[in-house]
Design a protein around this motif. Structure first.
Motif, PDB file in Angstrom:
ATOM      1  N   ILE A 189       1.796   2.786 -13.219  1.00 54.01           N
ATOM      2  CA  ILE A 189       1.182   3.800 -12.370  1.00 54.01           C
ATOM      3  C   ILE A 189       1.476   5.147 -12.996  1.00 54.01           C
ATOM      4  N   SER A 200       1.140  -1.995 -11.860  1.00 54.70           N
ATOM      5  CA  SER A 200       2.494  -1.579 -12.221  1.00 54.70           C
ATOM      6  C   SER A 200       3.074  -2.511 -13.272  1.00 54.70           C
ATOM      7  N   LYS A 221      -3.704   1.583 -10.661  1.00 55.65           N
ATOM      8  CA  LYS A 221      -3.030   1.042  -9.499  1.00 55.65           C
ATOM      9  C   LYS A 221      -2.233  -0.217  -9.820  1.00 55.65           C
ATOM     10  N   GLU A 266       2.430   1.852  -3.369  1.00 53.21           N
ATOM     11  CA  GLU A 266       1.483   2.253  -4.418  1.00 53.21           C
ATOM     12  C   GLU A 266       1.082   3.717  -4.329  1.00 53.21           C
ATOM     13  N   GLU A 312       0.829  -1.212   0.000  1.00 52.47           N
ATOM     14  CA  GLU A 312       0.000   0.000   0.000  1.00 52.47           C
ATOM     15  C   GLU A 312       0.860   1.258   0.000  1.00 52.47           C
ATOM     16  N   ASN A 351      -2.182   8.846 -10.698  1.00 54.97           N
ATOM     17  CA  ASN A 351      -2.472   7.701  -9.850  1.00 54.97           C
ATOM     18  C   ASN A 351      -3.809   7.040 -10.161  1.00 54.97           C
ATOM     19  N   ILE A 380       7.206  -1.128  -8.947  1.00 50.20           N
ATOM     20  CA  ILE A 380       6.289   0.001  -8.936  1.00 50.20           C
ATOM     21  C   ILE A 380       7.050   1.262  -9.324  1.00 50.20           C
TER      22      ILE A 380
END
Length: 459
Positions: free
Chosen positions: A407, A416, A414, A372, A369, A411, A455
């Motif tokens: 991403i 990658s 979500k 991200e 989380e 944003n 990410i």
């Protein structure tokens, strides 16, 4: 020469102070150069004869010493806290031992107080919740200060308490900054490196009874802990191998580039240090509060070409080692505040060119989380509201097959790009140290079919 953002911030602060508003909050991304900006602001105030003294507080001896050197150089005079000095740099811990007579003496001067990483100082109307550092700032310093400057790259607290000297909007509870310099701005200006976060996960984790399809699923559905993943031999070697390969790739064009490993305990750090030296043929230094001359070792590492430095909490916020470009986040501390502080150790560039910072960690639910939403400078969850916190539900489908979508800047996506395909392997004292009790005996769980996901938040 000041960067554009530093010059703008100094000018804005002077204007605010000139109209009798004595508090100023600057939120600038880790690695942007807050200390140089603060020293330049102090010099400007001295030149304008607006102050007589400047006192800086910060969370560690290492940071305090760096502030002392920077301020002494920029202001051009002694900054050692001696009788003849115009300034001093000390830790927040020292606040507890400063006698009342010192505060009374300072009140006779026009004193500029600077609070680095102000989030260490909490404040609450409920006095049972306020911490000692916050109490000293609020009830001793703000009344005798002519001006204050509060600095933070991560202006929130893991305990969700409000921060001393900081204003929040009503009723939203959003942080109000006088000046903000975001990570996206710093990347665009080539002040900071662009972060790439590599999440290591597994398709097959077995506890001897059941097999689970991801680290998140394993931790959630068993009585095991994330520490078992951190201590797992196969998983640890896999992640370290990725990081070693990445650092080797970077050093092919920048021989001074270095890597940082943030371990979960002293024993964990010692095991990782041995792996780096003996298994991966790397040069490595270990620094923990139990090892001798750790501060000296950090300073030596700064100017060396050694490949790795392994630490437990000693190299976190404020420690400036610009050559660090790769990091392994292997701490059992799983807060967004700490995650961003660790990432901040590899963001500082200073070379004025496009560079990347690589953070390697395991795909534990919270860390996923945080990764991200790294492009959000102050997450919505950091708003302070006087109410019970609601439970935040976490997506359980986070590790379905990864698509090739990236991403993007706003944003909206979500997912990658899984671009690091290396195949499967089958074989707040400020920092919390309670995890040291966990030891680091090798985990008995079996982790196979490891995979990675990268990410990229700023594209």
């Amino acid at each position: 020469m000041l960067r554009s953002w530093q010059k703008e911030c100094v000018e804005l602060a002077v204007k605010k102070y000139a109209v009798s508003d004595k508090h100023f909050l600057c939120q600038a991304t880790p690695g942007a150069g807050k200390t140089i900006m603060a020293a330049s602001l102090a010099k400007t105030l001295f030149d304008k004869k607006m102050i007589d003294r400047v006192i800086c507080f910060s969370p560690s001896v290492e940071v305090a010493n760096n502030i002392k050197r920077t301020f002494g150089k920029i202001i051009g005079c002694s900054f050692d806290g001696s009788f003849t000095a115009i300034g001093a740099s000390m830790t927040y811990q020292s606040l507890c031992s400063i006698p009342q007579s010192t505060w009374d003496g300072l009140s006779k001067y026009r004193t500029f107080f600077i609070f680095d990483e102000i989030h260490h100082c909490s404040f609450s109307q409920d006095k049972s919740k306020i911490n000692t550092w916050g109490e000293r700032v609020v009830f001793h310093l703000q009344d005798i200060a002519t001006y204050t400057l509060a600095l933070s790259g991560t202006p929130w607290r893991s305990d969700a308490l409000p921060i001393a000297l900081v204003n929040y909007s009503d009723p939203e509870g959003e942080l109000i900054c006088d000046y903000q310099y975001s990570l996206s701005q710093a990347i665009r200006d080539n002040v900071c490196r662009e972060p790439k976060i590599v999440l290591v996960d597994s398709n097959s984790i077995s506890d001897g009874h059941e097999t689970y399809g991801s680290i998140a699923e394993f931790v959630k559905q068993t009585h095991s802990t994330y520490q078992e993943v951190l201590n797992n031999d196969s998983a640890l070697r896999y992640l370290l191998k990725l990081a070693v390969l990445k650092l080797s790739e970077i050093r092919a064009s920048n021989s001074a580039a270095g890597g940082l490993v943030v371990a979960s305990s002293v024993k964990h750090a010692e095991m990782i240090n041995s792996l780096l030296i003996e298994e991966f043929n790397q040069t490595s230094t270990i620094v923990t509060y139990l090892h001798d001359n750790s501060t000296q070792k950090i300073n030596t590492f700064k100017s060396s070409t050694e490949q790795w430095i392994v630490s437990v909490g000693m190299i976190s916020e404020g420690t400036d080692i610009p050559r660090l470009q790769v990091c392994c986040h292997l701490s059992s501390i799983k807060t967004e505040l700490y995650f961003r502080q660790v990432l901040g150790r590899i963001l500082r560039s200073g070379k004025g060119k496009i560079e990347f910072a690589w953070l390697f960690t395991f795909a534990e639910t919270s860390l996923v989380e945080f990764a991200e939403r790294i492009n959000i400078d102050i997450p919505d969850s950091c708003s302070y509201v006087e109410m019970e916190c609601e439970t935040i539900l976490v997506r359980e489908d986070i590790f379905r097959p990864v698509t090739s979508a990236k991403i993007n800047r706003d944003n909206k996506s979500k997912e990658s790009l899984d671009k690091l395909v290396l195949g499967g392997l089958t074989s707040e004292r400020g920092i919390a140290y309670d995890e040291l009790l966990s030891g680091c005996s090798l985990s008995s769980i079996q982790i196979k079919s490891l995979r990675t996901r990268v990410i990229e938040a700023f594209l």
